[in-house]
Write a protein that holds these residues in place. Structure first.
Motif, PDB file in Angstrom:
ATOM      1  N   THR A  91      18.673  63.878  20.480  1.00 35.84           N
ATOM      2  CA  THR A  91      18.557  62.978  19.325  1.00 35.84           C
ATOM      3  C   THR A  91      17.275  62.140  19.371  1.00 35.84           C
ATOM      4  O   THR A  91      16.902  61.524  18.373  1.00 35.84           O
ATOM      5  N   PHE A 101      22.589  69.813  29.589  1.00 33.04           N
ATOM      6  CA  PHE A 101      23.101  68.920  30.634  1.00 33.04           C
ATOM      7  C   PHE A 101      24.161  69.617  31.505  1.00 33.04           C
ATOM      8  O   PHE A 101      25.240  69.088  31.747  1.00 33.04           O
ATOM      9  N   ASP A 129      23.381  66.950  36.034  1.00 33.64           N
ATOM     10  CA  ASP A 129      22.778  65.649  35.721  1.00 33.64           C
ATOM     11  C   ASP A 129      21.678  65.359  36.745  1.00 33.64           C
ATOM     12  O   ASP A 129      21.456  66.153  37.674  1.00 33.64           O
ATOM     13  N   ARG A 143      22.219  53.761  42.388  1.00 27.22           N
ATOM     14  CA  ARG A 143      21.749  55.077  41.939  1.00 27.22           C
ATOM     15  C   ARG A 143      20.545  55.541  42.768  1.00 27.22           C
ATOM     16  O   ARG A 143      20.367  56.732  43.011  1.00 27.22           O
ATOM     17  N   LYS A 167      21.993  56.935  45.821  1.00 28.55           N
ATOM     18  CA  LYS A 167      22.597  58.240  45.536  1.00 28.55           C
ATOM     19  C   LYS A 167      21.516  59.328  45.492  1.00 28.55           C
ATOM     20  O   LYS A 167      21.693  60.428  46.021  1.00 28.55           O
ATOM     21  N   PRO A 227      14.467  55.259  24.181  1.00 25.41           N
ATOM     22  CA  PRO A 227      15.752  54.884  24.775  1.00 25.41           C
ATOM     23  C   PRO A 227      15.571  54.175  26.124  1.00 25.41           C
ATOM     24  O   PRO A 227      14.781  54.611  26.955  1.00 25.41           O
ATOM     25  N   GLY A 228      16.282  53.065  26.294  1.00 21.14           N
ATOM     26  CA  GLY A 228      16.279  52.377  27.589  1.00 21.14           C
ATOM     27  C   GLY A 228      15.119  51.426  27.803  1.00 21.14           C
ATOM     28  O   GLY A 228      14.992  50.845  28.880  1.00 21.14           O
ATOM     29  N   PRO A 257      28.002  61.610  25.814  1.00 20.42           N
ATOM     30  CA  PRO A 257      27.419  62.712  25.034  1.00 20.42           C
ATOM     31  C   PRO A 257      26.630  63.704  25.895  1.00 20.42           C
ATOM     32  O   PRO A 257      26.493  64.870  25.531  1.00 20.42           O
ATOM     33  N   LYS A 258      26.115  63.226  27.043  1.00 18.75           N
ATOM     34  CA  LYS A 258      25.390  64.137  27.944  1.00 18.75           C
ATOM     35  C   LYS A 258      26.338  64.744  28.993  1.00 18.75           C
ATOM     36  O   LYS A 258      25.871  65.436  29.896  1.00 18.75           O
ATOM     37  N   LEU A 307      27.575  63.529  31.585  1.00 21.79           N
ATOM     38  CA  LEU A 307      27.110  63.259  32.939  1.00 21.79           C
ATOM     39  C   LEU A 307      28.296  62.993  33.861  1.00 21.79           C
ATOM     40  O   LEU A 307      29.209  62.259  33.498  1.00 21.79           O
ATOM     41  N   ARG A 308      28.255  63.566  35.044  1.00 19.78           N
ATOM     42  CA  ARG A 308      29.283  63.278  36.050  1.00 19.78           C
ATOM     43  C   ARG A 308      28.807  62.173  36.990  1.00 19.78           C
ATOM     44  O   ARG A 308      29.581  61.658  37.791  1.00 19.78           O
ATOM     45  N   ASN A 309      27.502  61.870  36.916  1.00 21.21           N
ATOM     46  CA  ASN A 309      26.919  60.813  37.762  1.00 21.21           C
ATOM     47  C   ASN A 309      26.038  59.909  36.912  1.00 21.21           C
ATOM     48  O   ASN A 309      24.835  59.870  37.071  1.00 21.21           O
ATOM     49  N   GLY A 310      26.675  59.187  36.001  1.00 26.12           N
ATOM     50  CA  GLY A 310      25.920  58.277  35.145  1.00 26.12           C
ATOM     51  C   GLY A 310      25.878  56.884  35.724  1.00 26.12           C
ATOM     52  O   GLY A 310      26.327  56.688  36.851  1.00 26.12           O
ATOM     53  N   PRO A 311      25.314  55.913  34.980  1.00 26.33           N
ATOM     54  CA  PRO A 311      24.740  56.046  33.655  1.00 26.33           C
ATOM     55  C   PRO A 311      23.301  56.558  33.723  1.00 26.33           C
ATOM     56  O   PRO A 311      22.645  56.429  34.748  1.00 26.33           O
ATOM     57  N   CYS A 312      22.821  57.110  32.607  1.00 25.22           N
ATOM     58  CA  CYS A 312      21.434  57.563  32.551  1.00 25.22           C
ATOM     59  C   CYS A 312      20.525  56.364  32.288  1.00 25.22           C
ATOM     60  O   CYS A 312      20.982  55.223  32.202  1.00 25.22           O
ATOM     61  N   GLY A 372      18.929  55.669  29.625  1.00 30.02           N
ATOM     62  CA  GLY A 372      18.751  55.389  28.205  1.00 30.02           C
ATOM     63  C   GLY A 372      19.701  54.344  27.638  1.00 30.02           C
ATOM     64  O   GLY A 372      19.737  54.154  26.429  1.00 30.02           O
ATOM     65  N   VAL A 373      20.447  53.672  28.529  1.00 31.92           N
ATOM     66  CA  VAL A 373      21.416  52.672  28.047  1.00 31.92           C
ATOM     67  C   VAL A 373      20.683  51.565  27.295  1.00 31.92           C
ATOM     68  O   VAL A 373      19.658  51.056  27.751  1.00 31.92           O
ATOM     69  N   GLU A 377      22.667  55.609  24.289  1.00 32.63           N
ATOM     70  CA  GLU A 377      21.393  56.082  23.724  1.00 32.63           C
ATOM     71  C   GLU A 377      21.633  57.008  22.533  1.00 32.63           C
ATOM     72  O   GLU A 377      20.915  56.946  21.535  1.00 32.63           O
ATOM     73  N   VAL A 378      22.659  57.847  22.635  1.00 34.59           N
ATOM     74  CA  VAL A 378      22.891  58.871  21.626  1.00 34.59           C
ATOM     75  C   VAL A 378      23.677  58.314  20.443  1.00 34.59           C
ATOM     76  O   VAL A 378      23.344  58.573  19.294  1.00 34.59           O
ATOM     77  N   LEU A 406      28.938  52.579  31.573  1.00 38.74           N
ATOM     78  CA  LEU A 406      28.980  51.124  31.706  1.00 38.74           C
ATOM     79  C   LEU A 406      30.434  50.663  31.661  1.00 38.74           C
ATOM     80  O   LEU A 406      30.866  49.802  32.438  1.00 38.74           O
TER      81      LEU A 406
END
Lengths: 313, 131
Positions: free
Chosen positions: A111, A122, A125, A172, A175, A234-235, B39-40, B42-47, B49-50, B57-58, B67
């Motif tokens: 988007t 995706f 990740d 993160r 990780k 974004p972000g 929407p992505k 993700l199993r290991n978020g957050p990305c 783009g928050v 983001e999306v 979050l």
């Protein structure tokens, strides 16, 4: 061993990396122009992977061209467009051409781009992609099938210190470090307090010296770029006073440069920071000015690189 | 029988957790928040783009799934072992399990299968220099 890996693992030198411009039509000619601008200043340059979800010349093709043109590529791999099979193929393909630096990103969503009807992938990740890269580095595909000899790889990742939840961003980093990342480029952060807390957090978690933190600065000409990043990327949040500073200046371009220089110096002074990542939207003489103001001396081009340059011409 | 269990699970978990039937449930480790609603996925978020207000983001109308998962992990009276698992590196989704019952896959341990190459490979020998 790449220059980037050598400097980060064997020395305490500050490293500089940059973002290569996206290539479209007449790509090789443009790549030469950009390479002339970057050559000698940077220890690694990101070969981007469909930046902001816009289709461009592929990351692997850009990286190969950059290497032929005397730059040291960092192959960006994002998770948005390809599944794990295709990601492994790209990593192995780049490795076949001697590319050693790899950067794992989750990636902007579709988007954010200009083909928002696309299917998002995706399959992996960001942190999982870091571990996939470590698997290949160890000499295996994800299936366990052996790769002999294993490619030489220096693995990095990305983090955004300026996006919520701020206090969790350091976890993160841990990780990604545990998954095998040795360097971490940061998203541009216009909140200096957030960057300070993030870098102090990395240090307090015992990760300084284990993962090299490389904050980003962006060379811009005026307030338009700041507003664009604030509203569209974004972000990224740009505080109103930072935008006003440029808007109210009598010479916005000069004020934008001084702001960038201040951010660069502030970033380099933070704990766990080992270098700076430069994104250059100005395309004027300020790149040279910035690097000189930061005490960087341009490296001369070796004969080997000249040969490569001639070969690719 | 297998389909029956999957149907029951869907009826229970769909309305409550927005279950997407991935067949390898990790709700306990994500503050009882289904990451497949990101929407992505993700199993290991957050990305990264928050948004500034903590939204996605999306989908700007929606609070970031990760979050929400983080806040709930902190605030809810969940077992401490579950809370610690929030930080774990969750493996890639096994797409073969889509639509199957994660309850069954839990009891048969099928949901803990990972690809042979998925191993911890931290290379501590290679430290980066520092100031």
């Amino acid at each position: 061993m790449s220059t980037l890996e050598h400097k980060l693992t064997k020395t305490t030198e500050t490293v500089f990396t940059a973002e290569f411009h996206s290539l479209d039509g007449n790509g090789l000619e443009k790549a030469k122009k950009y390479a002339d601008r970057f050559r000698g200043w940077f220890d690694g340059v990101n070969a981007t992977d469909n930046t902001a979800a816009h289709a461009h010349v592929s990351n692997v093709a850009s990286a190969i061209a950059m290497k032929q043109l005397g730059l040291e590529p960092i192959l960006q791999v994002v998770c948005r467009d390809k599944n794990r099979l295709a990601q492994q193929a790209d990593i192995m393909g780049a490795s076949m051409f001697g590319i050693e630096n790899f950067l794992a990103l989750t990636g902007d969503d579709v988007t954010a781009g200009d083909e928002t009807e696309s299917r998002r992938v995706f399959d992996l990740d960001g942190p999982q992609l870091v571990r996939l890269m470590s698997t290949i580095k160890r000499g295996e595909y994800m299936s366990g099938r052996k790769i002999d000899p294993a490619p030489h790889m220096f693995i990095g990742a990305v983090e955004n210190p300026g996006a919520p939840p701020f206090e969790y961003r350091v976890e993160r980093v841990a990780k990604k470090y545990a998954s095998g990342a040795k360097f971490l480029q940061l998203q541009i952060c216009y909140h200096q307090d957030r960057l300070e807390k993030f870098c102090a957090g990395v240090r307090d978690a015992g990760l300084a010296g284990k993962i090299a933190i490389i904050p980003t600065i962006v060379l811009i000409k005026g307030p338009r770029s700041l507003n664009f990043m604030h509203n569209r990327v974004p972000g990224i949040d740009v505080p109103a006073d930072q935008i006003a500073r440029i808007e109210k200046a009598t010479d916005p371009a000069e004020e934008a440069y001084l702001q960038t220089l201040e951010f660069a110096q502030h970033s380099l002074a933070q704990p766990a920071v080992r270098g700076l990542h430069v994104t250059d939207f100005r395309n004027d003489e300020t790149l040279e000015r910035l690097m000189t103001d930061l005490g960087r001396v341009r490296q001369s081009i070796t004969s080997e690189v000249k040969d490569n340059h001639a070969y690719s011409a | 029988m297998t389909t029956f269990i999957a149907t029951i699970e869907h009826v229970v978990k769909g309305p409550v957790w927005g279950c997407q039937d991935c067949g390898q449930c990790v709700l306990h480790s994500t503050g009882m928040t289904c990451p497949m609603n990101c929407p992505k996925t993700l199993r290991n978020g957050p990305c990264g783009g928050v948004r500034e207000n903590g939204h996605c983001e999306v989908n700007p109308e929606m609070k970031c799934v990760w979050l929400k998962a983080y806040d709930r992990t902190q605030a809810w009276p969940l077992p401490s072992a579950w809370k610690q698992e929030y930080n774990h590196l969750r493996p890639p989704v096994d797409n073969r399990l889509k639509g199957t019952s994660s309850w069954k896959n839990f009891f048969t341990k099928r949901d803990r299968w990972t690809p042979p190459g998925w191993k911890n490979t931290t290379d501590d020998a290679l430290e980066v220099g520092h100031n």
